[in-house]
Design an enzyme around this catalytic site. Structure first.
Site, PDB file in Angstrom:
ATOM      1  N   ASP A 124       0.903  -1.511  -0.037  1.00  0.00           N
ATOM      2  CA  ASP A 124       0.123  -0.086   0.144  1.00  0.00           C
ATOM      3  C   ASP A 124       1.196   1.110  -0.412  1.00  0.00           C
ATOM      4  OD1 ASP A 124      -1.722  -2.150   0.540  1.00  0.00           O
ATOM      5  OD2 ASP A 124      -1.483  -1.382   2.758  1.00  0.00           O
ATOM      6  N   GLU A 130     -10.778  -1.314  -3.501  1.00  0.00           N
ATOM      7  CA  GLU A 130      -9.893  -0.817  -1.793  1.00  0.00           C
ATOM      8  C   GLU A 130      -9.583   0.706  -2.510  1.00  0.00           C
ATOM      9  OE1 GLU A 130      -8.705  -3.690   0.046  1.00  0.00           O
ATOM     10  OE2 GLU A 130      -7.240  -4.746  -0.589  1.00  0.00           O
TER      11      GLU A 130
END
Length: 326
Positions: free
Chosen positions: A37, A205
Site C-alpha cells: 500500500d 479499495e
C-alpha cells in the site's frame, strides 16, 4: 505526492510493446523494498516512501533519484509515525502524507479505523495531541485526501460492509475530522474483473483521485490482495462526490499486463521531471504473496476517440524499488 490539488497533466503517449511481457519481471531479493500500500511524497527535492510494514507504525525511506533508496530515515528510529504517538495499537496500513502551509499531515489506518496525525517534517515524527480516529460508522480503512480547485477537502476511504466499498466525505478545513452528513457511496465490486473468485465479499479499495480538466478520476484496486488477480482500474465523474462511471477498459494494471501477481493498491505522484508515476505493490513472487514488493510505473493521460482523456500505463517502465546497500 499522495495529497493532490486538482491539476492538469501531460498528454504524452506511451507505445506499448506486448512482446516485452514474454518473461516475468525479476527483482533482487536482498535489496528490494517490501512495503505494501505504498505512497511517495516529494518535498524539498527528496522523495519519501511510506507504506504498510508492520504493527509498530510507518517506516519511511528516502531518495533523491527514485533509484537509490536509503535505509529507513524516520526521525523515530526509522519510523515517521510510531505506535503510541498517535491513534492505533496495530494494523498500521495505507499511509498518505501531504502538506498544508508549513504543516505535514499523515492520514492512515490503524485498528481498522482512519486517523490523521501531523508533524513538522516528512520524516516525522507524526503525532496527535488527542489519540483519536475520525468520525464514521463501522470499520473504515484506506484514506486518501484530495483538495479540489474550489478549496474543499475530501476524504476518500473504504468501509467494510458486505464487501470493501469506497466512500467519500468532506473534511473540515483543519483536517481534524470529516463532516459525517456529507458521507456518500462511490463504488463497489460489481464487474467480473473485480471479483474473479466470485466471493460474497467483493473488494474495491486503495482509492486515489486525480482531476483532469473538469473530470474526476477515481483509481482503485479490486479483488482480495491475496488474489493473483488483484488489479487496478478507475472510474470517472463530473463531481468529486460522484456518481461514478467505471472505465470499460479496466483493469489498467494487472498480472495480464505485467506478468506478475497481485499488482495494486498504490498512489500517483509527479516526479522532478513532471512525469506522472504510480507506486504500488505486487506479490513477493508468483508463488508467494508476502512480503509484498514495492514497484513504480509511468503513466499518462491520452485523448480517446470521444475527445475525453483516458489513463495509459507504460509497462516497459515497470521496476521494483531497491534499497541502497552500503
Amino acid at each position: 505526492m499522495k495529497y493532490l490539488f486538482a491539476f492538469f497533466l501531460s498528454t504524452s503517449v506511451f507505445f506499448i510493446d506486448q512482446q516485452a511481457f514474454a518473461n516475468p519481471y525479476k527483482k533482487a531479493l536482498n535489496d528490494t523494498i517490501y512495503l505494501a500500500d505504498p505512497t511517495i511524497f516529494l518535498d524539498g527535492g527528496v522523495y519519501y516512501l511510506y507504506g504498510t510494514s508492520g504493527d509498530k507504525g510507518f517506516l519511511v525511506y528516502s531518495s533523491s533519484d527514485l533509484k537509490n533508496w536509503t535505509k529507513p530515515t524516520g526521525k523515530n528510529k526509522g519510523f515517521a509515525l510510531k505506535k503510541g504517538d498517535a491513534f492505533g495499537n496495530k494494523g498500521f496500513w495505507a499511509p498518505q502524507v501531504f502538506k498544508r502551509g508549513k504543516t505535514y499531515f499523515m492520514a492512515y489506518t490503524a485498528d481498522e479505523q482512519i486517523a490523521i496525525a501531523h508533524g513538522n517534517s516528512p520524516a516525522g515524527p507524526f503525532v496527535q495531541e488527542e489519540l483519536k480516529a475520525i468520525s464514521g460508522t463501522g470499520k473504515q480503512i484506506d484514506p486518501f485526501v484530495f483538495t479540489d480547485t474550489d478549496g474543499k477537502n475530501y476524504l476518500y476511504h473504504v468501509k467494510l460492509d458486505q464487501g470493501n466499498k469506497i466512500f467519500v466525505a468532506q473534511l473540515k478545513d483543519d483536517f481534524s475530522d470529516v463532516i459525517p452528513e456529507t458521507t456518500k457511496f462511490c463504488l463497489s465490486g460489481t464487474a467480473p474483473w473485480e471479483n474473479t473468485a466470485k466471493t460474497d465479499w467483493p473488494v474495491t479499495e486503495g482509492p486515489t483521485v486525480i482531476k483532469k480538466e473538469n473530470l474526476y478520476y477515481l483509481f482503485y484496486s479490486a479483488n482480495d490482495f491475496r488474489n493473483p488477480d488483484y488489479a487496478v482500474g478507475y472510474a470517472t465523474s463530473n463531481s468529486a462526490t460522484g456518481p461514478w462511471t467505471k472505465y470499460q477498459g479496466n483493469p489498467i494494471i494487472s498480472k495480464k499486463v505485467l506478468q506478475i501477481n497481485g499488482t495494486g493498491h498504490g498512489d500517483f505522484f509527479i516526479d522532478k521531471n513532471g512525469v506522472l508515476q504510480y507506486v504500488f505493490h505486487t506479490h513477493h513472487s508468483n508463488r508467494k504473496v508476502s512480503p509484498r514488493a514495492t514497484a513504480i510505473i509511468k503513466a499518462a493521460f491520452i485523448n480517446d476517440k470521444n475527445e475525453r482523456f483516458r489513463m495509459q500505463i507504460d509497462p516497459e517502465s515497470f521496476r521494483f524499488l531497491m534499497q541502497r546497500i552500503n
